[in-house]
Write a protein that holds these residues in place. Structure first.
Motif, PDB file in Angstrom:
ATOM      1  N   LEU A 222       0.834  -1.200   0.000  1.00  0.00           N
ATOM      2  CA  LEU A 222       0.000   0.000   0.000  1.00  0.00           C
ATOM      3  C   LEU A 222       0.874   1.259   0.000  1.00  0.00           C
ATOM      4  O   LEU A 222       0.536   2.262  -0.641  1.00  0.00           O
ATOM      5  N   GLY A 223       1.993   1.213   0.706  1.00  0.00           N
ATOM      6  CA  GLY A 223       2.927   2.333   0.652  1.00  0.00           C
ATOM      7  C   GLY A 223       3.524   2.509  -0.730  1.00  0.00           C
ATOM      8  O   GLY A 223       3.746   3.646  -1.180  1.00  0.00           O
ATOM      9  N   ARG A 226       1.139   4.394  -2.853  1.00  0.00           N
ATOM     10  CA  ARG A 226       1.156   5.837  -2.567  1.00  0.00           C
ATOM     11  C   ARG A 226       2.350   6.520  -3.229  1.00  0.00           C
ATOM     12  O   ARG A 226       2.266   7.662  -3.666  1.00  0.00           O
ATOM     13  N   ALA A 227       3.460   5.796  -3.321  1.00  0.00           N
ATOM     14  CA  ALA A 227       4.664   6.368  -3.927  1.00  0.00           C
ATOM     15  C   ALA A 227       4.614   6.331  -5.449  1.00  0.00           C
ATOM     16  O   ALA A 227       5.347   7.074  -6.114  1.00  0.00           O
ATOM     17  N   PRO A 229       1.772   6.724  -7.965  1.00  0.00           N
ATOM     18  CA  PRO A 229       0.343   6.974  -8.210  1.00  0.00           C
ATOM     19  C   PRO A 229      -0.173   6.495  -9.560  1.00  0.00           C
ATOM     20  O   PRO A 229      -1.396   6.443  -9.761  1.00  0.00           O
ATOM     21  N   ASP A 290      -8.405   6.746  -0.556  1.00  0.00           N
ATOM     22  CA  ASP A 290      -7.456   7.649  -1.191  1.00  0.00           C
ATOM     23  C   ASP A 290      -6.517   6.935  -2.148  1.00  0.00           C
ATOM     24  O   ASP A 290      -5.753   7.577  -2.870  1.00  0.00           O
ATOM     25  N   LEU A 291      -6.547   5.604  -2.170  1.00  0.00           N
ATOM     26  CA  LEU A 291      -5.707   4.840  -3.079  1.00  0.00           C
ATOM     27  C   LEU A 291      -6.535   4.348  -4.270  1.00  0.00           C
ATOM     28  O   LEU A 291      -7.743   4.113  -4.136  1.00  0.00           O
TER      29      LEU A 291
END
Length: 328
Positions: A222-223, A226-227, A229, A290-291
């Motif tokens: 998941l991180g 976020r990195a 997009p 948000d993802l």
């Protein structure tokens, strides 16, 4: 229906429905008449993102799979379906012989296998071009460069559109994408991993993922989203195969830990507040986060599909979403 874009290359990116339909058991456990009815209703509701694999469902008859792709091919031909429906399939985990499994005898991800498996999938599906092709599981016996170049060659030839990856360690995904970028080749843009509101333990190896629960979208993956997009997560098993609501379907063992009761309690609270089912709350939570997450939910009946479709229009309040996000 609502839609989101997957992929970055204008020549290959696609607008897909925010709820994907899993066809794993179509043509095997789910009979053809029921499968066709589910597919017809999904498309009628605006759905256009169907997921399968070349090994579905080998375990149902001890064979090598292909039933799901074959059924989708029959459905596409009988309905005159063209490229308006995005079909994703996978290679790499088909057993090489009947009676074996992808855990001990998988087809793998050599360039030769990727090409031959993709061609068989195209034939079964009746498609000139596969819209999205995943590496289903990792293959440590083949150099990653060979796998990357094997997939890229099919894109260059126009027989595959987008590339995806499933069930691999994040460092392996990043290495493959870096190899592709350095060579100016198309790389993985869609990630398919198990993801739900409940969180599994990740410290207990299992038979499929001996290095840990690599099939789950844990904090590291998941991180990574976020990195990066431009990537999209297609979340399989969002409803844990019915375990949220069906007493005869207990939660998998890796969900048996002290954090589970609190997360279940919040889900049930929000379901009561909204008048929705727990399943719908899980899907709505994924859809509105948000993802970039596309829930991939199967259905064995039109009624199950209707329940899932209703989640697309379920709006969670900021307070409800905050409670779902922050519970530990």
């Amino acid at each position: 229906m609502k839609y989101r874009t997957i992929g970055t290359d204008p020549a290959h990116r696609r607008d897909v429905s925010v709820l994907a339909l899993g066809a794993m058991l179509f043509g095997s456990r789910t009979d053809e008449k029921t499968s066709f009815a589910i597919l017809d209703r999904y498309v009628e509701a605006g759905g256009n993102f169907v997921d399968t694999s070349d090994n579905y469902a080998f375990w149902e008859d001890g064979g090598q799979g292909g039933q799901s792709e074959e059924l989708l091919g029959r459905w596409r031909r009988s309905r005159g379906v063209g490229d308006e429906v995005v079909v994703a399939t996978k290679v790499g985990a088909r057993p090489l012989a009947p009676g074996t499994s992808y855990t001990d005898n998988p087809e793998g991800l050599s360039a030769k296998v990727i090409r031959e498996a993709a061609e068989r999938s195209r034939e079964r599906l009746g498609m000139d071009r596969l819209d999205l092709l995943y590496a289903h599981i990792d293959d440590h016996t083949v150099p990653q460069r060979e796998t990357v170049e094997g997939f890229a060659a099919l894109v260059a030839e126009g027989v595959v559109g987008l590339l995806g990856v499933s069930n691999q360690a994040v460092w392996r995904v990043e290495r493959a994408r870096a190899l592709a970028a350095a060579a100016g080749l198309p790389g993985y843009e869609v990630l398919q991993y198990a993801h739900s509101h409940l969180r599994p333990r990740t410290d207990i190896p299992d038979d499929l993922f001996p290095d840990g629960s690599l099939g789950h979208a844990g904090p590291e993956l998941l991180g990574y989203l976020r990195a990066e997009p431009a990537l999209t997560l297609v979340a399989y098993s969002p409803l844990l195969k019915g375990a949220y609501t069906r007493q005869e379907r207990p939660l998998p063992g890796d969900y048996d830990h002290p954090g589970t009761p609190a997360r279940l309690a919040v889900l049930r609270d929000v379901a009561r507040e909204t008048g929705a089912t727990v399943n719908q709350v899980v899907l709505a939570w994924q859809l509105g986060g948000d993802l970039p997450v596309v829930p991939l939910a199967g259905a064995s009946s039109p009624a199950q599909l209707e329940e899932n479709l209703a989640a697309v229009d379920l709006e969670l309040s900021p307070d409800q979403r905050a409670r779902l996000d922050t519970v530990h």
